[in-house]
Design a protein around this motif. Structure first.
Motif, PDB file in Angstrom:
ATOM      1  N   HIS A 200       0.655  -1.475  -0.263  1.00 55.68           N
ATOM      2  CA  HIS A 200       0.425  -0.093  -0.169  1.00 55.68           C
ATOM      3  C   HIS A 200       0.351   1.125  -0.277  1.00 55.68           C
ATOM      4  O   HIS A 200       0.224   1.976  -1.190  1.00 55.68           O
ATOM      5  CB  HIS A 200      -1.080   0.154   1.199  1.00 55.68           C
ATOM      6  N   SER A 243      -2.870  -1.529  -4.977  1.00 53.21           N
ATOM      7  CA  SER A 243      -4.019  -0.481  -3.363  1.00 53.21           C
ATOM      8  C   SER A 243      -5.242  -0.310  -4.023  1.00 53.21           C
ATOM      9  O   SER A 243      -5.505   0.972  -4.355  1.00 53.21           O
ATOM     10  CB  SER A 243      -2.802  -0.089  -2.532  1.00 53.21           C
ATOM     11  N   THR A 245      -7.007   1.173  -1.531  1.00 53.34           N
ATOM     12  CA  THR A 245      -7.142   2.956  -1.213  1.00 53.34           C
ATOM     13  C   THR A 245      -6.550   4.109  -2.364  1.00 53.34           C
ATOM     14  O   THR A 245      -7.050   5.177  -2.419  1.00 53.34           O
ATOM     15  CB  THR A 245      -6.760   3.005  -0.120  1.00 53.34           C
ATOM     16  N   SER A 249      -7.736   6.930  -4.912  1.00 55.69           N
ATOM     17  CA  SER A 249      -7.641   8.114  -4.236  1.00 55.69           C
ATOM     18  C   SER A 249      -7.104   8.785  -5.673  1.00 55.69           C
ATOM     19  O   SER A 249      -7.239  10.112  -6.087  1.00 55.69           O
ATOM     20  CB  SER A 249      -6.324   8.420  -3.960  1.00 55.69           C
ATOM     21  N   GLU A 421      -6.716   9.130   2.863  1.00 56.95           N
ATOM     22  CA  GLU A 421      -6.093   7.859   2.951  1.00 56.95           C
ATOM     23  C   GLU A 421      -6.097   7.778   4.603  1.00 56.95           C
ATOM     24  O   GLU A 421      -6.028   6.469   4.724  1.00 56.95           O
ATOM     25  CB  GLU A 421      -4.789   8.441   2.819  1.00 56.95           C
ATOM     26  N   ALA A 424      -8.792   5.056   5.972  1.00 59.15           N
ATOM     27  CA  ALA A 424      -8.529   3.760   5.685  1.00 59.15           C
ATOM     28  C   ALA A 424      -7.236   3.249   6.564  1.00 59.15           C
ATOM     29  O   ALA A 424      -7.051   2.215   6.999  1.00 59.15           O
ATOM     30  CB  ALA A 424      -8.622   3.293   4.231  1.00 59.15           C
TER      31      ALA A 424
END
Length: 471
Positions: A200, A243, A245, A249, A421, A424
């Motif tokens: 990540h 990742s 997340t 983003s 960010e 999570a």
């Protein structure tokens, strides 16, 4: 370029201040400290916990040795009234929490780390201009990308087995893959971890790099062809790190970029209000759609409904946090895994978890409602300032037709990434997340216009008689 003249009263030729050896060294030192913070896990995996502490202490002392003389010789450059006081208030509360902390040793250790990161952010914001900050961040990201590719290739082609931290030999028997520094997944379906040792975080560094490279490209930096090559490498590594997340983003960054560019094009206040209304409605609809289609969206990224165990982590953190809801249980960002209060408390793949995987819940655990209020105000302030830094036309006199600088988009795009960010992960309240909060807050308050103002002049680092500033 210095021009030589034989005229008897002409001054000897001298390089511009921005090219003096002293300032070049300061820029290089800033890159080194930025790399050490953004790739702190790489330093940790290379030299171990004691070595990483020594590295941070040495770099911080060096930063203080550079920063303090600069602000003493040029106090106008350091605008202490423009400091991010709310964020610094949060840091002060973190230190004071040692008095009631359930884990005082962890509080002191991580608070000193927070102060070290704060010093680095202050140094960079004080001695570098906006353009130099972007270039320094770009160099740090290039180092991370290049070293990540090199170590992944080395593990796959030469070592030919996964690499453990500190280069220790693997013990006999089966090892949990999460213990490895680099697993050697560059040419298979597994996720790569790069030099930072975490998939990540590797993807997050790639996203930061893409944003910074895009800003430099739009600003017509030199060697734009090489920038494209670095951007391609960042995309490849980000896809390999995979990742969810970070993918979210990316979508948010593109939406924020579109909103900022459209807001720039709006000429009248009524047009601006219409833009804000439309994008606010789109944002609300997006959140509703995300909640309704949650399971389907998670499935697209290979995630289950418990968000890879985060629901259980949040429940455990909430149960401990609610016992002290006002001032919290004591600061510790990250959680110190060998402290008895955290060791074995929450386990993931047999390893002690070192943060709450949610910035807001983590702050509530550590500093209670008071801490949540302070960090919320700090992030709201930097978001507000970053937005208008991006969309307001640069103006300091009657001329209302100046062009926008691409650099002015950088803060709002980085802030958007960090806010996503924080849903999570807890990164926005420690290490590189905290560095960006302090750096962007202080720099935007001190220098609200790119390239304009006393702080945008290259500082005099040398004490020599030829040292001078270029206005």
């Amino acid at each position: 370029m210095a021009v030589y003249s034989r005229h008897p009263v002409a001054a000897p030729p001298a390089a511009p201040a921005r090219e003096t050896t002293g300032h070049l060294l300061v820029r290089g030192y800033s890159v080194l400290t930025l790399f050490a913070i953004f790739a702190h896990t790489a330093v940790y995996n290379l030299v171990g916990p004691v070595g990483s502490v020594i590295v941070i202490v040495v770099l911080t002392l060096g930063a203080l040795g550079i920063w303090i003389p600069v602000i003493v010789r040029d106090p106008i450059r350091f605008r202490w009234r423009r400091l991010p006081w709310v964020a610094l208030g949060y840091a002060a509360l973190a230190g004071v929490s040692t008095l009631w902390s359930r884990w005082p040793a962890a509080t002191l250790l991580t608070w000193m780390l927070l102060l070290a990161v704060t010093v680095t952010a202050m140094l960079v914001a004080t001695v570098l201009t906006w353009d130099e900050i972007v270039r320094a961040l770009s160099t740090a990201m290039k180092l991370i990308l290049g070293l990540s590719l090199a170590i992944e290739l080395w593990v796959v082609l030469i070592l030919r087995h996964p690499l453990l931290p500190n280069f220790v030999d693997a013990p006999e028997g089966k090892i949990d893959p999460h213990l490895y520094w680099v697993r050697g997944n560059l040419f298979n379906e597994g996720r790569i971890q790069g030099v930072v040792g975490n998939a990540h975080q590797m993807a997050m560094m790639c996203l930061f790099a893409l944003i910074i490279f895009a800003v430099l490209y739009a600003a017509r930096a030199r060697r734009r062809g090489l920038l494209i090559g670095w951007a391609v490498l960042a995309v490849v590594l980000m896809v390999e790190a995979a990742s969810a997340t970070v993918y979210l983003s990316v979508a948010v960054v593109l939406a924020v970029l579109a909103a900022a560019l459209i807001a720039r094009a709006a000429q009248k206040p009524d047009q601006r209000r219409l833009v804000y209304t439309v994008f606010a409605a789109i944002g609300v609809l997006g959140v509703i759609a995300g909640v309704v289609l949650r399971d389907r969206l998670l499935g697209l990224f290979g995630k289950d409904s418990d968000l890879t165990g985060r629901i259980e982590i949040w429940q455990a953190v909430w149960e401990r946090a609610i016992s002290r809801p006002v001032f919290g249980n004591g600061f510790s960002s990250p959680w110190v895994p060998w402290d008895p209060a955290f060791q074995g408390w929450i386990l993931n793949h047999g390893l002690t978890v070192f943060h709450a995987h949610n910035m807001w819940l983590d702050v509530f655990l550590q500093l209670g409602i008071v801490g949540v209020a302070l960090i919320a105000i700090a992030w709201l302030a930097v978001t507000w300032r970053a937005w208008f830094f991006a969309v307001d036309r640069p103006r300091w006199d009657l001329d209302a037709s100046r062009t926008y600088s691409p650099v002015s988009l950088l803060p709002i795009l980085l802030v958007a990434v960090l806010l996503v960010e924080g849903l999570a992960e807890s990164a926005p309240i420690m290490l590189w997340g905290w560095l960006l909060l302090i750096l962007l807050s202080f720099k935007m308050k001190s220098v609200p216009l790119v390239g304009v103002g006393v702080s945008e002049r290259t500082p005099v680092i040398s004490h020599g008689p030829r040292a001078r500033q270029v206005p």
